[in-house]
Design an enzyme around this catalytic site. Structure first.
Site, mmCIF file in Angstrom:
data_model
loop_
_atom_site.group_PDB
_atom_site.id
_atom_site.type_symbol
_atom_site.label_atom_id
_atom_site.label_comp_id
_atom_site.label_asym_id
_atom_site.label_seq_id
_atom_site.Cartn_x
_atom_site.Cartn_y
_atom_site.Cartn_z
ATOM 1 N N GLU A 52 -25.286 16.228 -27.553
ATOM 2 C CA GLU A 52 -25.660 17.015 -28.737
ATOM 3 C C GLU A 52 -25.476 16.186 -30.012
ATOM 4 O O GLU A 52 -26.317 16.225 -30.915
ATOM 5 C CB GLU A 52 -24.811 18.292 -28.823
ATOM 6 C CG GLU A 52 -25.105 19.318 -27.733
ATOM 7 C CD GLU A 52 -26.407 20.086 -27.972
ATOM 8 O OE1 GLU A 52 -27.213 19.661 -28.809
ATOM 9 O OE2 GLU A 52 -26.621 21.116 -27.296
ATOM 10 N N ASN A 56 -28.409 14.880 -32.552
ATOM 11 C CA ASN A 56 -28.347 15.160 -33.990
ATOM 12 C C ASN A 56 -28.464 13.881 -34.811
ATOM 13 O O ASN A 56 -29.121 13.861 -35.845
ATOM 14 C CB ASN A 56 -27.051 15.891 -34.346
ATOM 15 C CG ASN A 56 -27.158 17.382 -34.086
ATOM 16 O OD1 ASN A 56 -28.204 17.864 -33.674
ATOM 17 N ND2 ASN A 56 -26.075 18.093 -34.319
ATOM 18 N N ARG A 105 -38.948 21.322 -33.098
ATOM 19 C CA ARG A 105 -38.777 22.612 -32.412
ATOM 20 C C ARG A 105 -39.727 22.745 -31.222
ATOM 21 O O ARG A 105 -39.378 23.328 -30.202
ATOM 22 C CB ARG A 105 -39.017 23.770 -33.378
ATOM 23 C CG ARG A 105 -37.846 24.020 -34.305
ATOM 24 C CD ARG A 105 -38.209 25.010 -35.384
ATOM 25 N NE ARG A 105 -37.312 24.887 -36.514
ATOM 26 C CZ ARG A 105 -36.249 25.661 -36.712
ATOM 27 N NH1 ARG A 105 -35.958 26.603 -35.854
ATOM 28 N NH2 ARG A 105 -35.471 25.482 -37.756
#
Ligand code: ATP
Ligand code: MG
Lengths: 144, 110
Positions: A52, A56, A105
Site C-alpha cells: 500500500e 501510494n 480509479r
C-alpha cells in the site's frame, strides 16, 4: 544483505508513474521474509502494509525509496518520497478519502483504503508529511 | 474442491496452464477496489474481478486467494498471464457475469 549482527537491510528505488512495476519492492521483501522463516501471518501483514505504501509513493508521491531493516525484534519499513505531501493527514487516514485521478480509479486504486490498511496491518505506523516537501511512512511489524 | 475441479465442473477456461490448480477453494469474493480486496478478501477465496492488469497478480498473492476469475469474457493481457504463471496463481476466464459465477460457486459448495 545480511550483516554480522544478524540484521538484514534492503533498499529499493520506487519508480514514478510505473504502476505495472509497483509491488516489486514489497514482493522482494516478502520473499526474503519467507526465506527467513518468518510466520506467514506476519509476512502477510508486512507485505500488504508495504505494498500500500509503495503504491501510494508511485501514485501520489512521484516515486521514492524503500528501506527495510529486519532484526531479531521487528520488520521496519521506511518509504519516502519527495512528492506533494499530505495537507491533512487526519483526513487522509479516513476510510474512503482519496484524491486519486479517474485514470487511477479505473485501475481499481483510489478506494481510500491504503492508509487505513497500513494502520491495520502494522503494529506501528509513523507518517511524516510536509506539503511541497514529501512524505515518509514508517511501518513496523513486531515479531513478538 | 480445488481450483482445477471447479474450472472443470463449470467449464471455465484456465489461462495459466497447470499453475496453481491444486489450491483449495473456500468461498468467493467479488470486488474491483484493490485496497478493499486487500482488507476483506479471505485466504483461498476465488477472487472475481474485471481488472486484468499486472497489479491483480500482486493483490492475489498478498491476499492468498486461491485463484482469480475474470468474468464476462474480458480479455486478459499477456504480461498478466505470464506473471501469474511465474507466481503460481491460476487465472480462470468465464463468459458469465460475476453474479452467475457466484451462483456456480454456491451450487458447487465452494
Ligand atoms: N505518499 C503520498 N504523497 C501524497 N499524498 C498521499 C500519499 N499517500 C497518500 N496520500 C493522500 O492520501 C489519500 C489517501 O491515501 P490512501 O492510500 O488511503 O487512498 P488512495 O491511495 O487514494 O486509494 P487506495 O489506497 O485505496 O487505492 C490519497 O488519495 C492522497 O491524497
Ligand atoms: Mg493508496
Amino acid at each position: 544483505m545480511g550483516l554480522s549482527d544478524g540484521t538484514i537491510k534492503m533498499s529499493f528505488t520506487i519508480l514514478p508513474d510505473d504502476l505495472t512495476a509497483a509491488g516489486e519492492a514489497s514482493s522482494s521483501m516478502k520473499k526474503m521474509l519467507n526465506q527467513l522463516g518468518v510466520s506467514p501471518q506476519l509476512v502477510k501483514k508486512a507485505a500488504i502494509a508495504m505494498y500500500e505504501a509503495e503504491i501510494n509513493a508511485v501514485i501520489h508521491g512521484g516515486g521514492g525509496i524503500a528501506d527495510i531493516i529486519i532484526d531479531g525484534q521487528k520488520i521496519e519499513i521506511l518509504i519516502r518520497d519527495e512528492g506533494p505531501g499530505i495537507p491533512d493527514l487526519e483526513l487522509a487516514m479516513q476510510e474512503g478519502y482519496s484524491t486519486a485521478s479517474d485514470e487511477i480509479r479505473e485501475m481499481g486504486f483510489g478506494a481510500g483504503m491504503g492508509l487505513p490498511n497500513m494502520k491495520r496491518y502494522s503494529d506501528e505506523l509513523i507518517i511524516h508529511s510536509e506539503v511541497g516537501k514529501g512524505t515518509s511512512v514508517k511501518i513496523i511489524v513486531n515479531f513478538y | 474442491m480445488n481450483v482445477r475441479e471447479f474450472a472443470e465442473k463449470t467449464g471455465m477456461k484456465v489461462l495459466t496452464g497447470d499453475k496453481g490448480l491444486d489450491k483449495e477453494l473456500a468461498g468467493a469474493y467479488v470486488c474491483d477496489l484493490l485496497s478493499w480486496v486487500m482488507s476483506h478478501a479471505n485466504k483461498n477465496n476465488a477472487w472475481i474481478t474485471v481488472h486484468t492488469h499486472l497489479n491483480v497478480v500482486a493483490v492475489a498473492l498478498l491476499t492468498e486467494v486461491a485463484c482469480v476469475i475474470i468474468p464476462e469474457g474480458i480479455h486478459v493481457e499477456e504480461p498478466t498471464v505470464n506473471k501469474a504463471m511465474e507466481e503460481g496463481i491460476a487465472i480462470l476466464s468465464s463468459d458469465k457475469s460475476a453474479y452467475e459465477i457466484c451462483c456456480l460457486a454456491h451450487e458447487f459448495k465452494v
